[in-house]
Enzyme design. Structure first.
Site, short mmCIF file in Angstrom:
data_model
loop_
_atom_site.label_atom_id
_atom_site.label_comp_id
_atom_site.label_asym_id
_atom_site.label_seq_id
_atom_site.Cartn_x
_atom_site.Cartn_y
_atom_site.Cartn_z
N SER A 1 0.86 -1.19 0.00
CA SER A 1 0.00 0.00 0.00
C SER A 1 0.89 1.23 0.00
CB SER A 1 -0.95 -0.03 1.20
OG SER A 1 -1.91 1.01 1.11
N THR A 2 0.77 2.11 1.00
CA THR A 2 1.52 3.36 1.03
C THR A 2 3.02 3.11 0.91
OG1 THR A 2 -0.17 4.22 2.53
CG2 THR A 2 1.85 5.51 2.29
N HIS B 1 -2.53 -1.12 -3.46
CA HIS B 1 -3.69 -0.24 -3.30
C HIS B 1 -3.50 0.99 -4.18
CE1 HIS B 1 -4.23 -2.10 0.97
NE2 HIS B 1 -4.81 -2.84 0.04
N MET C 1 -0.22 1.12 5.43
CA MET C 1 -0.92 1.32 6.70
C MET C 1 -2.13 0.41 6.77
SD MET C 1 -2.35 4.85 8.40
CE MET C 1 -3.26 4.83 9.95
N ASP D 1 -4.73 -4.78 6.05
CA ASP D 1 -5.06 -5.59 4.89
C ASP D 1 -3.90 -6.54 4.58
OD1 ASP D 1 -6.51 -6.56 2.73
OD2 ASP D 1 -5.76 -5.02 1.35
#
Length: 355
Positions: A176-177, A202, A295, A298
């Site tokens: 993700s991030t 993501h 973050m 998931d």
């Protein structure tokens, strides 16, 4: 980093559309921990930042007086601050957003669909998650870098080839991030005969194809956005399309991907948990699961299921993560066999899949 003095999270929205500023302020005001200020262009925003530095900046890329990329470079050089890019879905906007991530932005979200009722639920969740994720990001001052070229600038590569034989292993990755840069480094380190790689990063709809195309030009393996029914092949990586879940199913001796709609899972679509569960069910011990920077939680439950099914599992370590959220959660749940720095993940994957 997020505030620790109890004054809440300070967010600055920079967009030349008054309607976009209004919608974003309305959404973020639903979280009482967030204080939102707005500016119509980067020059106004920079003046506000000098007086009161925000914890997170959300910026458009096409604005008057200073474009968004120049603004992001200025922030990263002079006042390193987590930046979330708010971009349109047009081809030019998608390309600019990917360049912004390379310049140091940590998240990309799509422009609010003003007047679309459905936006105000799922997209509100996504916007608030992006802001809080960005607030956790480790932002380091960036040096002015020389342009980066690949060998393609001098000698274009030949068409990539991959082994037609059914793969014996699958590599499943969730990020993700900060994941766009982490994935670039990881995929660049894989040999051209590596097992097939399936990835959930993501990212909004419309951006994953451009991201895959960009990686495909830089990496030795073949990388593309996944399509329903694609067969997994050695030397190939498939990235889940934005706003769709991706599953891996067994079809005889082969593995194929299934692209499906569905609700947000672990607050995301595509969801790492969905991918990891499908790999646990279809490949079991013939898989390696990797959880990278990001973050939230998931992927933590899905990685547990992969480990229980006999798969090897790897987490990126805290020092190399932009946000040590998803890996930390997976580690705390006992889902991880090995924790390594980003630059060692490719080697660990290849070593563990042979065990």
């Amino acid at each position: 980093m997020p505030p620790t003095n109890g004054n809440g999270l300070q967010v600055l929205v920079v967009d030349d559309s008054a309607m976009v500023r209004q919608v974003m302020q309305a959404i973020m005001s639903t979280d009482r921990r967030i204080t939102v200020k707005a500016a119509a262009d980067p020059l106004i925003a920079w003046g506000k930042m000098q007086k009161e530095p925000p914890h997170v900046v959300i910026t458009d890329l096409e604005m008057p007086r200073m474009d968004g990329l120049t603004f992001i470079r200025k922030i990263m050089l002079e006042m390193p601050t987590p930046v979330v890019v708010c971009s349109g879905l047009a081809a030019s906007g998608t390309e600019l957003a990917l360049r912004a991530l390379e310049e140091g932005a940590v998240e990309v979200i799509t422009k609010p669909k003003v007047g679309v009722r459905e936006f105000l639920h799922e997209s509100a969740v996504i916007l608030l998650d992006a802001v809080w994720s960005a607030s956790q990001a480790q932002i380091k001052p960036r040096l002015v870098a020389a342009p980066r070229f690949t060998a393609d600038a001098v000698l274009p590569r030949k068409n990539k080839s991959h082994c037609a034989a059914a793969p014996n292993n699958i590599i499943a990755v969730g990020a993700s991030t900060g994941g766009t840069e982490a994935l670039r480094l990881f995929l660049s380190a894989l040999p051209t005969n590596c097992p097939p790689v399936v990835i959930v990063q993501h990212m909004p709809e419309g951006f994953t194809r451009a991201f895959a195309d960009r990686l495909n030009k830089e990496c030795g393996i073949e990388i593309s956005e996944a399509r329903n029914g694609d067969r997994l092949q050695n030397g190939q990586a498939l990235i889940a399309p934005g706003n769709r879940h991706m599953l891996v199913n067994r079809n005889g001796e082969n593995f194929v991907v299934q692209i499906v709609d569905g609700p947000l899972v672990s607050r995301h679509r595509p969801s790492v948990d969905v991918l990891f569960r499908s790999v646990a069910m279809s490949a079991g011990p013939k898989a390696v699961g990797v959880i990278m920077t990001g973050m939230g939680d998931d992927g933590a439950e899905g990685l547990c299921e992969m480990k229980e099914a006999g798969a090897a599992t790897i987490a990126q370590d805290e020092a190399s993560c932009v946000v040590f959220g998803m890996p930390k959660e997976a580690i705390s749940r006992g889902a991880v066999s090995v924790v390594v720095p980003l630059e060692q993940i490719a080697g660990a994957v290849l070593r563990l899949r042979n065990n």
